[in-house]
Design a protein around this motif. Structure first.
Motif, PDB file in Angstrom:
ATOM      1  N   GLY A 406       0.982  -1.267   0.124  1.00  0.00           N
ATOM      2  CA  GLY A 406       0.004  -0.105   0.052  1.00  0.00           C
ATOM      3  C   GLY A 406       0.892   1.114  -0.048  1.00  0.00           C
ATOM      4  N   GLY A 407       0.139   2.500  -0.198  1.00  0.00           N
ATOM      5  CA  GLY A 407       1.161   3.880  -0.360  1.00  0.00           C
ATOM      6  C   GLY A 407       1.779   3.783  -1.716  1.00  0.00           C
ATOM      7  N   LYS A 408       2.844   4.653  -1.880  1.00  0.00           N
ATOM      8  CA  LYS A 408       3.685   4.925  -2.891  1.00  0.00           C
ATOM      9  C   LYS A 408       5.001   5.631  -2.458  1.00  0.00           C
ATOM     10  N   ILE A 409       5.959   5.200  -3.288  1.00  0.00           N
ATOM     11  CA  ILE A 409       7.377   6.115  -3.028  1.00  0.00           C
ATOM     12  C   ILE A 409       7.529   6.862  -4.250  1.00  0.00           C
ATOM     13  N   LEU A 410       8.044   8.172  -3.818  1.00  0.00           N
ATOM     14  CA  LEU A 410       8.158   9.096  -4.896  1.00  0.00           C
ATOM     15  C   LEU A 410       9.881   9.549  -4.815  1.00  0.00           C
ATOM     16  N   ILE A 411      10.221   9.726  -6.130  1.00  0.00           N
ATOM     17  CA  ILE A 411      11.624  10.192  -6.326  1.00  0.00           C
ATOM     18  C   ILE A 411      11.593  11.475  -7.193  1.00  0.00           C
ATOM     19  N   ASP A 412      12.033  12.644  -6.506  1.00  0.00           N
ATOM     20  CA  ASP A 412      11.524  13.970  -7.367  1.00  0.00           C
ATOM     21  C   ASP A 412      10.162  13.962  -7.760  1.00  0.00           C
ATOM     22  N   ASP A 413       9.245  13.620  -6.729  1.00  0.00           N
ATOM     23  CA  ASP A 413       7.703  13.696  -7.001  1.00  0.00           C
ATOM     24  C   ASP A 413       7.185  12.744  -8.220  1.00  0.00           C
ATOM     25  N   GLN A 414       8.171  11.695  -8.540  1.00  0.00           N
ATOM     26  CA  GLN A 414       7.797  10.780  -9.479  1.00  0.00           C
ATOM     27  C   GLN A 414       7.431   9.556  -8.910  1.00  0.00           C
ATOM     28  N   ASP A 415       6.344   8.869  -9.154  1.00  0.00           N
ATOM     29  CA  ASP A 415       5.826   7.645  -8.544  1.00  0.00           C
ATOM     30  C   ASP A 415       6.702   6.482  -9.162  1.00  0.00           C
ATOM     31  N   ILE A 416       7.725   5.894  -8.190  1.00  0.00           N
ATOM     32  CA  ILE A 416       8.656   4.866  -8.821  1.00  0.00           C
ATOM     33  C   ILE A 416       7.712   3.688  -9.568  1.00  0.00           C
ATOM     34  N   SER A 417       6.621   3.354  -9.210  1.00  0.00           N
ATOM     35  CA  SER A 417       6.131   2.346  -9.773  1.00  0.00           C
ATOM     36  C   SER A 417       5.444   2.659 -11.217  1.00  0.00           C
ATOM     37  N   GLN A 418       5.682   3.884 -11.656  1.00  0.00           N
ATOM     38  CA  GLN A 418       4.988   4.291 -13.134  1.00  0.00           C
ATOM     39  C   GLN A 418       6.234   4.758 -13.941  1.00  0.00           C
ATOM     40  N   VAL A 419       7.495   4.467 -13.380  1.00  0.00           N
ATOM     41  CA  VAL A 419       8.769   4.490 -14.164  1.00  0.00           C
ATOM     42  C   VAL A 419       9.306   3.527 -14.663  1.00  0.00           C
ATOM     43  N   THR A 420      10.254   3.195 -15.657  1.00  0.00           N
ATOM     44  CA  THR A 420      10.858   2.083 -16.039  1.00  0.00           C
ATOM     45  C   THR A 420      11.860   1.629 -15.102  1.00  0.00           C
ATOM     46  N   LEU A 421      12.125   0.440 -14.860  1.00  0.00           N
ATOM     47  CA  LEU A 421      13.151  -0.298 -13.780  1.00  0.00           C
ATOM     48  C   LEU A 421      14.466   0.353 -14.211  1.00  0.00           C
ATOM     49  N   LYS A 422      14.771   0.125 -15.536  1.00  0.00           N
ATOM     50  CA  LYS A 422      16.207   0.542 -15.779  1.00  0.00           C
ATOM     51  C   LYS A 422      16.220   2.052 -15.782  1.00  0.00           C
TER      52      LYS A 422
END
Length: 592
Positions: A406-422
């Motif tokens: 549950g919840g989410k983690i952001l890096i520079d306000d970007q949800d890491i679940s929505q960006v490519t792993l690479k």
């Protein structure tokens, strides 16, 4: 979990589906052209071989009674030619199919390895490594022949039966029905044992997997075994697993042996009936001795394809058990992957935000609950607390090695679940507690995560972490060959090489999980000087049990009770005289 043990059989998640062989056709279709050529060669070879009984019949009924010696030599030469040509064509076909089988092995094994590279940490958490290795190596070898030669041989043997039946009925209809009389009995035997046979080979697969898992575990832990003098006890465990495998193997072989035993006996009985009917029941006007000899030859040839088909059936049953395991692995979901519309994470500044994060490795058992914190770019964060509290879990989630509950983690306000792993992991430097060294040179190990790095950059990274000095002491320096897991290096040396590998990637976010735990105090002081310079301008997460190594961090977070119990600088937390104060004071007293 129960399946994460070498002595627990792995039950399949779903029963075998014949559509698995439809999936296997993907690999077979790639080899369509050479397989067609091999099939045509096989069919031609079989057709030529089937002409031999007709030649024999003509020689017995016509050539020998007429005493035509010249014709006899001619027919003999023709018979020899059929044998030579048939064997030659079969040899060419065998060479083609050997290459086809190896190509199929290559394709399946490559797909398995690629899929294993993408599977999340949780897949490996739940299984012994040996049970994974056996699928990639042994099981693929076991199915390759069935998927190549097996397919062609099945079609060929079926055509052989049709051809032989056509030749038989062309020679004599009544004797042909005598030969066919044993076929219903054989089919009944096959129906009786097929399910038991499949279950028997599944059991062999399980015991083989268990044995391989324990062998791999024993080799990996051989030093611990010898330290505690566990050799005899381990030998007993291995003997028990090997005995279980042998027992199941022998039971499966008994089912396998039953089929050729049945075919051989039925063929013998049919041949006896053939002579009985041909010589006693039919008059010489109805049948000649040459016809009886030809039909006897065809009777043997008719039951030979049935025996071959029964052996193919045995191979098919064996392959079913292995193919199930292979496709079970390929069907294992890649739960940590790029979402369909995942975007590239742009170059980051290093702000990390946990927004109401909840996570558990197993359903219903949370390690972290409703965790919230915000880290500024360039801030150094120390994670401390009791063993098992979730410190490593926090950094694993930042790297997205697991999906959140549950919840989410952001890096520079970007949800890491929505960006490519690479794009995410490419901007992180992660040094885990287990300093894994690959076989190869020290240079290759440091360059592992950045293949375009120059030798000068590699040496500079090694100097920063104080690894250059001991590397240069080796006879071949950076070109020194090291074994798998770096067995010829000390734990401290392995850790420094791993450190250099991490720093060479020039990450924006640096994660150090017990990065200096195996380094002596003198080297650690020197290393700290380089680290202090390196950490400037980078967001860093440092896990350390030795609190003296993290007291200069910008913020120290005490992980406990599924969250952050305390947070602040060293001085602030010491002034609070809370959990961190008690932990730090206890360590200080131990040192004294």
């Amino acid at each position: 979990m129960a399946r994460n043990k070498f002595d627990i059989d792995e039950n399949l998640e779903s029963p075998f589906d014949i559509r698995h062989f439809g999936r296997a056709m993907v690999y077979i279709k790639k080899q369509k052209k050479p397989m067609i050529i091999a099939f045509l060669l096989s069919a031609l070879s079989a057709a030529i071989a089937l002409s031999a009984p007709l030649i024999m019949q003509h020689v017995v009924d016509v050539t020998i009674p007429s005493k035509a010696v010249g014709a006899l030599f001619g027919w003999s030469a023709l018979m020899l030619a059929t044998i030579v040509v048939s064997v030659y064509l079969a040899t060419i076909r065998s060479r083609i199919m050997t290459r086809v089988g190896q190509d199929i092995i290559f394709d399946i094994r490559t797909d398995l390895f690629k899929h294993l590279q993408e599977l999340p940490f949780k897949y490996y958490d739940d299984r012994p490594q040996g049970k994974i290795l056996i699928r990639v190596v042994n099981y693929v070898n076991s199915v390759s022949d069935v998927l190549s030669n097996g397919i062609i041989n099945f079609i060929l043997e079926m055509l052989n039966l049709v051809f032989i039946a056509a030749f038989m009925f062309a020679v004599d209809v009544k004797l042909s029905f005598v030969i066919l009389a044993g076929l219903p009995v054989f089919l009944g035997i096959m129906l009786l044992i097929k399910n038991k046979q499949r279950r028997a080979w599944q059991a062999v697969s399980n015991k083989s997997s268990n044995l391989n898992a324990y062998l791999q575990e024993s080799i990996s832990g051989i030093r611990v075994t010898q330290i505690f003098s566990r050799e005899q006890h381990n030998e007993g465990i291995f003997t028990r697993l090997a005995t279980n495998f042998r027992t199941e193997w022998m039971r499966a072989l008994r089912y396998n042996a039953l089929i050729p035993f049945s075919v051989d006996n039925l063929a013998t009985i049919v041949s006896a009936l053939l002579y009985l009917v041909g010589l006693l029941a039919l008059s010489p006007q109805d049948i000649t001795f040459g016809v009886i000899l030809a039909m006897s030859s065809y009777a043997f040839r008719f039951w030979q394809p049935i025996l071959n088909l029964s052996n193919l059936y045995n191979s098919f049953i064996n392959a079913v058990a292995y193919l199930e395991r292979i496709f079970e692995t390929l069907d294992e979901p890649v739960t940590v992957s790029d979402v369909p519309d995942a975007k590239e994470l742009p170059p980051v500044q290093g702000r990390v935000t946990f927004d109401n994060v909840t996570f558990g490795y197993d359903p219903g058992i949370n390690v972290l609950e409703n965790l919230n914190f915000d880290i500024k770019p360039g801030e150094s964060i120390a994670l401390v607390g009791p063993t098992g509290a979730g410190k490593t879990t926090v950094v694993n989630l930042i790297s997205r090695f697991y999906n959140l509950t549950g919840g989410k983690i952001l890096i520079d306000d970007q949800d890491i679940s929505q960006v490519t792993l690479k794009s995410l992991r490419g901007q992180m430097g992660i040094m885990l507690q287990d300093s894994f060294i690959f076989s190869g040179t020290i240079l290759d190990n440091i360059r592992y995560g950045r293949l375009d790095a120059t030798e000068e950059e590699i040496i500079a990274a090694a100097k920063t972490v104080c690894a250059d000095e001991f590397i240069q002491e080796f006879e071949n320096g950076y070109l020194t060959e090291v074994n798998e897991r770096g067995s010829k290096l000390s734990q401290g040396q392995r850790q420094l090489i791993s450190f250099a590998r991490t720093l060479l990637a020039d990450p924006k976010i640096l994660i150090l999980d017990e990065a200096t735990s195996s380094i002596d105090a003198k080297t650690e002081r020197l290393l700290q000087q380089g680290l202090n310079e390196l950490l400037k301008g980078r967001t860093s997460f440092i896990i350390a049990h030795r609190l003296s190594t993290v007291r200069n961090c910008d913020r120290i977070m005490y992980v406990s009770d599924k969250g952050i119990a305390e947070s602040g600088s060293h001085d602030e937390l010491m002034a609070k005289r809370g959990l961190y104060y008690r932990l730090y004071s206890a360590q200080k007293m131990e040192v004294v």
